[in-house]
Design a protein around this motif. Sequence first.
Motif, PDB file in Angstrom:
ATOM      1  N   MET A   1      18.357 -12.385   6.371  1.00  0.00           N
ATOM      2  CA  MET A   1      18.421 -10.993   5.925  1.00  0.00           C
ATOM      3  C   MET A   1      17.624 -10.794   4.634  1.00  0.00           C
ATOM      4  SD  MET A   1      19.968  -9.204   8.125  1.00  0.00           S
ATOM      5  CE  MET A   1      19.260 -10.310   9.363  1.00  0.00           C
ATOM      6  N   LEU A   2      17.786 -11.698   3.673  1.00  0.00           N
ATOM      7  CA  LEU A   2      17.043 -11.552   2.421  1.00  0.00           C
ATOM      8  C   LEU A   2      15.557 -11.743   2.651  1.00  0.00           C
ATOM      9  CD1 LEU A   2      19.238 -13.303  -0.305  1.00  0.00           C
ATOM     10  CD2 LEU A   2      19.459 -11.039   0.739  1.00  0.00           C
ATOM     11  N   GLY A   3      15.212 -12.646   3.553  1.00  0.00           N
ATOM     12  CA  GLY A   3      13.808 -12.873   3.856  1.00  0.00           C
ATOM     13  C   GLY A   3      13.144 -11.651   4.472  1.00  0.00           C
ATOM     14  N   GLN A   4      13.816 -11.011   5.407  1.00  0.00           N
ATOM     15  CA  GLN A   4      13.253  -9.818   6.040  1.00  0.00           C
ATOM     16  C   GLN A   4      13.162  -8.660   5.045  1.00  0.00           C
ATOM     17  OE1 GLN A   4      11.851  -9.643   8.890  1.00  0.00           O
ATOM     18  NE2 GLN A   4      12.518 -11.531   9.846  1.00  0.00           N
ATOM     19  N   LEU A   5      14.235  -8.457   4.282  1.00  0.00           N
ATOM     20  CA  LEU A   5      14.210  -7.371   3.308  1.00  0.00           C
ATOM     21  C   LEU A   5      13.147  -7.629   2.251  1.00  0.00           C
ATOM     22  CD1 LEU A   5      15.247  -4.780   2.085  1.00  0.00           C
ATOM     23  CD2 LEU A   5      17.132  -6.075   1.042  1.00  0.00           C
ATOM     24  N   GLY A   6      13.059  -8.855   1.763  1.00  0.00           N
ATOM     25  CA  GLY A   6      12.054  -9.183   0.763  1.00  0.00           C
ATOM     26  C   GLY A   6      10.645  -8.997   1.289  1.00  0.00           C
ATOM     27  N   TYR A   7      10.418  -9.375   2.522  1.00  0.00           N
ATOM     28  CA  TYR A   7       9.089  -9.224   3.118  1.00  0.00           C
ATOM     29  C   TYR A   7       8.688  -7.755   3.186  1.00  0.00           C
ATOM     30  CZ  TYR A   7       5.328  -9.129   6.514  1.00  0.00           C
ATOM     31  OH  TYR A   7       4.131  -8.892   7.147  1.00  0.00           O
ATOM     32  N   PHE A   8       9.574  -6.920   3.722  1.00  0.00           N
ATOM     33  CA  PHE A   8       9.232  -5.512   3.870  1.00  0.00           C
ATOM     34  C   PHE A   8       9.159  -4.786   2.528  1.00  0.00           C
ATOM     35  CE2 PHE A   8      10.626  -6.249   8.297  1.00  0.00           C
ATOM     36  CZ  PHE A   8       9.490  -5.790   8.930  1.00  0.00           C
ATOM     37  N   HIS A   9       9.885  -5.278   1.538  1.00  0.00           N
ATOM     38  CA  HIS A   9       9.827  -4.674   0.203  1.00  0.00           C
ATOM     39  C   HIS A   9       8.547  -5.058  -0.530  1.00  0.00           C
ATOM     40  CE1 HIS A   9      11.082  -3.179  -3.684  1.00  0.00           C
ATOM     41  NE2 HIS A   9      10.950  -4.390  -4.219  1.00  0.00           N
ATOM     42  N   THR A  10       8.115  -6.300  -0.358  1.00  0.00           N
ATOM     43  CA  THR A  10       7.022  -6.833  -1.162  1.00  0.00           C
ATOM     44  C   THR A  10       5.673  -6.787  -0.465  1.00  0.00           C
ATOM     45  OG1 THR A  10       8.599  -8.334  -2.217  1.00  0.00           O
ATOM     46  CG2 THR A  10       6.260  -8.848  -2.495  1.00  0.00           C
ATOM     47  N   PHE A  11       5.657  -7.022   0.827  1.00  0.00           N
ATOM     48  CA  PHE A  11       4.384  -7.225   1.513  1.00  0.00           C
ATOM     49  C   PHE A  11       4.010  -6.149   2.518  1.00  0.00           C
ATOM     50  CE2 PHE A  11       5.789 -11.587   0.447  1.00  0.00           C
ATOM     51  CZ  PHE A  11       4.748 -11.906  -0.411  1.00  0.00           C
ATOM     52  N   ALA A  12       4.954  -5.552   3.185  1.00  0.00           N
ATOM     53  CA  ALA A  12       4.604  -4.637   4.277  1.00  0.00           C
ATOM     54  C   ALA A  12       5.733  -3.650   4.517  1.00  0.00           C
ATOM     55  CB  ALA A  12       4.323  -5.423   5.558  1.00  0.00           C
ATOM     56  N   GLY A  13       5.411  -2.593   5.237  1.00  0.00           N
ATOM     57  CA  GLY A  13       6.432  -1.645   5.648  1.00  0.00           C
ATOM     58  C   GLY A  13       6.449  -0.335   4.889  1.00  0.00           C
ATOM     59  N   LYS A  14       5.699  -0.267   3.785  1.00  0.00           N
ATOM     60  CA  LYS A  14       5.719   0.962   2.999  1.00  0.00           C
ATOM     61  C   LYS A  14       5.152   2.148   3.773  1.00  0.00           C
ATOM     62  CE  LYS A  14       5.409  -1.301  -1.529  1.00  0.00           C
ATOM     63  NZ  LYS A  14       5.569  -2.664  -1.012  1.00  0.00           N
ATOM     64  N   GLU A  15       4.290   1.856   4.754  1.00  0.00           N
ATOM     65  CA  GLU A  15       3.664   2.934   5.522  1.00  0.00           C
ATOM     66  C   GLU A  15       4.548   3.426   6.669  1.00  0.00           C
ATOM     67  OE1 GLU A  15       2.845  -0.863   7.646  1.00  0.00           O
ATOM     68  OE2 GLU A  15       2.955  -0.174   5.563  1.00  0.00           O
ATOM     69  N   ILE A  16       5.676   2.756   6.907  1.00  0.00           N
ATOM     70  CA  ILE A  16       6.558   3.151   8.000  1.00  0.00           C
ATOM     71  C   ILE A  16       7.438   4.309   7.540  1.00  0.00           C
ATOM     72  CG2 ILE A  16       8.380   2.401   9.566  1.00  0.00           C
ATOM     73  CD1 ILE A  16       7.261  -0.434   9.324  1.00  0.00           C
ATOM     74  N   GLU A  17       7.318   5.434   8.193  1.00  0.00           N
ATOM     75  CA  GLU A  17       8.061   6.620   7.774  1.00  0.00           C
ATOM     76  C   GLU A  17       9.552   6.484   8.054  1.00  0.00           C
ATOM     77  OE1 GLU A  17       6.412  10.164   9.371  1.00  0.00           O
ATOM     78  OE2 GLU A  17       4.417   9.822   8.541  1.00  0.00           O
ATOM     79  N   ASP A  18       9.892   5.882   9.173  1.00  0.00           N
ATOM     80  CA  ASP A  18      11.294   5.716   9.531  1.00  0.00           C
ATOM     81  C   ASP A  18      11.891   4.597   8.671  1.00  0.00           C
ATOM     82  OD1 ASP A  18      13.775   5.359  10.650  1.00  0.00           O
ATOM     83  OD2 ASP A  18      13.070   5.348  12.731  1.00  0.00           O
ATOM     84  N   GLN A  19      12.765   4.966   7.745  1.00  0.00           N
ATOM     85  CA  GLN A  19      13.335   4.012   6.797  1.00  0.00           C
ATOM     86  C   GLN A  19      14.609   3.343   7.309  1.00  0.00           C
ATOM     87  OE1 GLN A  19      11.889   3.054   3.644  1.00  0.00           O
ATOM     88  NE2 GLN A  19      10.244   3.946   4.888  1.00  0.00           N
ATOM     89  N   ARG A  20      15.009   3.683   8.542  1.00  0.00           N
ATOM     90  CA  ARG A  20      16.260   3.117   9.042  1.00  0.00           C
ATOM     91  C   ARG A  20      16.222   1.596   9.192  1.00  0.00           C
ATOM     92  NH1 ARG A  20      17.228   6.884  14.161  1.00  0.00           N
ATOM     93  NH2 ARG A  20      14.941   6.649  14.159  1.00  0.00           N
ATOM     94  N   PRO A  21      15.141   1.000   9.661  1.00  0.00           N
ATOM     95  CA  PRO A  21      15.128  -0.471   9.737  1.00  0.00           C
ATOM     96  C   PRO A  21      15.295  -1.133   8.370  1.00  0.00           C
ATOM     97  CG  PRO A  21      13.420   0.457  11.125  1.00  0.00           C
ATOM     98  CD  PRO A  21      13.950   1.587  10.300  1.00  0.00           C
TER      99      PRO A  21
END
Length: 236
Positions: free
Chosen positions: A129-149
Amino acid sequence: MSDLSQFPITGKWPAKNPNILQFYSLATPNGIKVSAMLEETGLAYEAHLVDFGTNDQTTPEFMSLNPNNKIPAIIDPNGPNGMPLGVWESGAIMVYLGEKTGKFLPSDAAKKAETLQWLFWQVGGFGPMLGQLGYFHTFAGKEIEDQRPKQRYIDEAKRLFTLLEKHLSDKEFVAAGEYTIADMAIWPWINTFYGFYKAGSLIGDEAAYPHVRAYLARSLARPLSAKAVNIPARAA
């Protein structure tokens, strides 16, 4: 002299001393778990850097030892019955080393069960869980409009930190009343989440989880465990 020629990985990462344990890793949380265990037990070993920047983990040599192409992995030239043995998956390596050395994995059945349940808590939930959250916070995902994931990862990280905070409210370490493989599995993820990922603000302010933060400080106050955060050393 041990013969490790049966392991193709040694063609890419030759053993300087094939009589000691060979450790293939990178100083990420899962790698730090095992380097901390190796340092704390005092086992002689050689650390080989598996560089993600050049996709070392997907080479045929590395995957000949770990088909799941993840660090860490080890070869113990002095395995069961004196035969060389390869082991992969960080949790499995830690249990193996705990049983091999008789250190940091209690022999008492109840304490051992308590230690293993917290090890598996980290392996099955806290780390992923921390790995996935850290990845999307630091490296990718900012362009995804749907914030639910991302919110799902935030909520689960909060739940896991809250659980650990409550558990540590009257304990120095997580299990068996002593420093164990469970601690060596857990604290590297806390350290990386707050440090490398800089994701602590997602789950609370700097005053949040004081027992968890104190626990991290206690763990890093152990010189051998603290040394592990830079093993293997990255190439210059």
